[in-house]
Write a protein that holds these residues in place. Sequence first.
Motif, PDB file in Angstrom:
ATOM      1  N   PHE A   1       0.834  -1.197   0.000  1.00 15.15           N
ATOM      2  CA  PHE A   1       0.000   0.000   0.000  1.00 15.15           C
ATOM      3  C   PHE A   1       0.871   1.249   0.000  1.00 15.15           C
ATOM      4  CE2 PHE A   1      -2.308   3.413   2.113  1.00 15.15           C
ATOM      5  CZ  PHE A   1      -3.434   3.476   1.325  1.00 15.15           C
ATOM      6  N   SER A   2       1.887   1.247   0.849  1.00 14.48           N
ATOM      7  CA  SER A   2       2.797   2.388   0.946  1.00 14.48           C
ATOM      8  C   SER A   2       3.520   2.614  -0.382  1.00 14.48           C
ATOM      9  CB  SER A   2       3.802   2.149   2.071  1.00 14.48           C
ATOM     10  OG  SER A   2       4.663   3.240   2.201  1.00 14.48           O
ATOM     11  N   GLN A   3       3.972   1.549  -1.008  1.00 17.15           N
ATOM     12  CA  GLN A   3       4.652   1.679  -2.299  1.00 17.15           C
ATOM     13  C   GLN A   3       3.712   2.227  -3.364  1.00 17.15           C
ATOM     14  OE1 GLN A   3       6.163  -2.280  -2.930  1.00 17.15           O
ATOM     15  NE2 GLN A   3       8.131  -1.779  -2.016  1.00 17.15           N
ATOM     16  N   ARG A   4       2.488   1.739  -3.388  1.00 15.48           N
ATOM     17  CA  ARG A   4       1.517   2.229  -4.376  1.00 15.48           C
ATOM     18  C   ARG A   4       1.189   3.698  -4.133  1.00 15.48           C
ATOM     19  NH1 ARG A   4      -1.256  -2.795  -3.406  1.00 15.48           N
ATOM     20  NH2 ARG A   4      -2.766  -1.625  -2.204  1.00 15.48           N
ATOM     21  N   LEU A   5       1.093   4.084  -2.875  1.00 15.81           N
ATOM     22  CA  LEU A   5       0.813   5.480  -2.548  1.00 15.81           C
ATOM     23  C   LEU A   5       1.942   6.378  -3.042  1.00 15.81           C
ATOM     24  CD1 LEU A   5      -0.919   7.632  -1.198  1.00 15.81           C
ATOM     25  CD2 LEU A   5       0.245   7.099   0.951  1.00 15.81           C
ATOM     26  N   TRP A   6       3.198   6.002  -2.771  1.00 15.68           N
ATOM     27  CA  TRP A   6       4.333   6.816  -3.219  1.00 15.68           C
ATOM     28  C   TRP A   6       4.437   6.827  -4.740  1.00 15.68           C
ATOM     29  CZ3 TRP A   6       6.542  10.602  -0.974  1.00 15.68           C
ATOM     30  CH2 TRP A   6       6.503  10.685   0.401  1.00 15.68           C
ATOM     31  N   ALA A   7       4.121   5.714  -5.397  1.00 13.53           N
ATOM     32  CA  ALA A   7       4.117   5.688  -6.864  1.00 13.53           C
ATOM     33  C   ALA A   7       3.064   6.661  -7.392  1.00 13.53           C
ATOM     34  CB  ALA A   7       3.849   4.273  -7.366  1.00 13.53           C
ATOM     35  N   TYR A   8       1.879   6.680  -6.756  1.00  6.45           N
ATOM     36  CA  TYR A   8       0.814   7.602  -7.147  1.00  6.45           C
ATOM     37  C   TYR A   8       1.274   9.047  -7.001  1.00  6.45           C
ATOM     38  CZ  TYR A   8      -3.687   9.985  -7.142  1.00  6.45           C
ATOM     39  OH  TYR A   8      -4.716  10.843  -7.429  1.00  6.45           O
TER      40      TYR A   8
ATOM     41  N   LYS B   1       4.326  10.217  -7.067  1.00  8.06           N
ATOM     42  CA  LYS B   1       5.348  10.541  -8.071  1.00  8.06           C
ATOM     43  C   LYS B   1       4.744  10.672  -9.477  1.00  8.06           C
ATOM     44  CE  LYS B   1       9.339   9.226  -5.585  1.00  8.06           C
ATOM     45  NZ  LYS B   1       9.876  10.504  -5.230  1.00  8.06           N
ATOM     46  N   VAL B   2       3.888   9.727  -9.854  1.00 10.09           N
ATOM     47  CA  VAL B   2       3.272   9.754 -11.188  1.00 10.09           C
ATOM     48  C   VAL B   2       2.448  11.018 -11.393  1.00 10.09           C
ATOM     49  CG1 VAL B   2       1.467   8.660 -12.598  1.00 10.09           C
ATOM     50  CG2 VAL B   2       3.283   7.274 -11.587  1.00 10.09           C
ATOM     51  N   ASN B   3       1.761  11.446 -10.339  1.00 13.00           N
ATOM     52  CA  ASN B   3       0.901  12.629 -10.427  1.00 13.00           C
ATOM     53  C   ASN B   3       1.622  13.912 -10.040  1.00 13.00           C
ATOM     54  OD1 ASN B   3      -1.920  11.630 -11.161  1.00 13.00           O
ATOM     55  ND2 ASN B   3      -1.235  10.189  -9.613  1.00 13.00           N
ATOM     56  N   GLN B   4       2.934  13.816  -9.848  1.00 12.70           N
ATOM     57  CA  GLN B   4       3.802  14.965  -9.555  1.00 12.70           C
ATOM     58  C   GLN B   4       3.230  15.820  -8.423  1.00 12.70           C
ATOM     59  OE1 GLN B   4       4.241  16.818 -13.381  1.00 12.70           O
ATOM     60  NE2 GLN B   4       5.625  15.239 -14.103  1.00 12.70           N
ATOM     61  N   LEU B   5       2.965  15.167  -7.302  1.00 11.27           N
ATOM     62  CA  LEU B   5       2.370  15.857  -6.167  1.00 11.27           C
ATOM     63  C   LEU B   5       3.407  16.381  -5.182  1.00 11.27           C
ATOM     64  CD1 LEU B   5      -0.670  13.480  -5.560  1.00 11.27           C
ATOM     65  CD2 LEU B   5      -0.611  15.630  -6.831  1.00 11.27           C
ATOM     66  N   GLU B   6       4.677  16.046  -5.403  1.00 15.08           N
ATOM     67  CA  GLU B   6       5.730  16.592  -4.546  1.00 15.08           C
ATOM     68  C   GLU B   6       5.949  18.052  -4.910  1.00 15.08           C
ATOM     69  OE1 GLU B   6       8.997  13.362  -3.508  1.00 15.08           O
ATOM     70  OE2 GLU B   6       8.554  13.404  -5.640  1.00 15.08           O
ATOM     71  N   ASP B   7       6.137  18.879  -3.901  1.00 15.55           N
ATOM     72  CA  ASP B   7       6.420  20.290  -4.131  1.00 15.55           C
ATOM     73  C   ASP B   7       7.740  20.417  -4.882  1.00 15.55           C
ATOM     74  OD1 ASP B   7       5.597  23.169  -2.728  1.00 15.55           O
ATOM     75  OD2 ASP B   7       7.710  22.995  -3.299  1.00 15.55           O
ATOM     76  N   PRO B   8       7.793  21.205  -5.968  1.00 12.74           N
ATOM     77  CA  PRO B   8       9.035  21.332  -6.744  1.00 12.74           C
ATOM     78  C   PRO B   8      10.167  22.002  -5.968  1.00 12.74           C
ATOM     79  CG  PRO B   8       7.337  22.793  -7.621  1.00 12.74           C
ATOM     80  CD  PRO B   8       6.696  21.958  -6.543  1.00 12.74           C
ATOM     81  N   VAL B   9       9.838  22.817  -4.987  1.00 12.39           N
ATOM     82  CA  VAL B   9      10.859  23.504  -4.195  1.00 12.39           C
ATOM     83  C   VAL B   9      11.321  22.629  -3.031  1.00 12.39           C
ATOM     84  CG1 VAL B   9      11.337  25.522  -2.766  1.00 12.39           C
ATOM     85  CG2 VAL B   9       9.954  25.769  -4.830  1.00 12.39           C
ATOM     86  N   SER B  10      10.387  21.971  -2.374  1.00  8.76           N
ATOM     87  CA  SER B  10      10.712  21.124  -1.231  1.00  8.76           C
ATOM     88  C   SER B  10      10.047  19.763  -1.405  1.00  8.76           C
ATOM     89  CB  SER B  10      10.224  21.763   0.069  1.00  8.76           C
ATOM     90  OG  SER B  10      10.399  20.867   1.138  1.00  8.76           O
ATOM     91  N   CYS B  11      10.848  18.752  -1.721  1.00 13.01           N
ATOM     92  CA  CYS B  11      10.286  17.420  -1.953  1.00 13.01           C
ATOM     93  C   CYS B  11       9.716  16.805  -0.674  1.00 13.01           C
ATOM     94  CB  CYS B  11      11.324  16.498  -2.574  1.00 13.01           C
ATOM     95  SG  CYS B  11      12.732  16.180  -1.502  1.00 13.01           S
TER      96      CYS B  11
END
Length: 69
Positions: A15-22, A24-34
């Motif tokens: 579940f955790s891996q799928r959440l992090w993949a989601y 990353k794929v949807n580019q939800l990390e802040d571009p300034v602060s990951c």
Amino acid sequence: MHLQFFLELEKERCFSQRLWAYIKVNQLEDPVSCMVIHCDAKLQELLGCQSISALGIQEMLVRHHLMKQ
């Protein structure tokens, strides 16, 4: 008993891996602060917030009973 424990751990890990993949794929990390994750509508429904610290995701999942401590 031990087998059930390992099956639960594997389910949580997947579940955790799928959440992090989601994230990353949807580019939800802040571009300034990951370390900051901006929640889209699906994550807002799951986590109940607009953004969250990357370190706080595990705690939030535990709080929502999606993972064990």
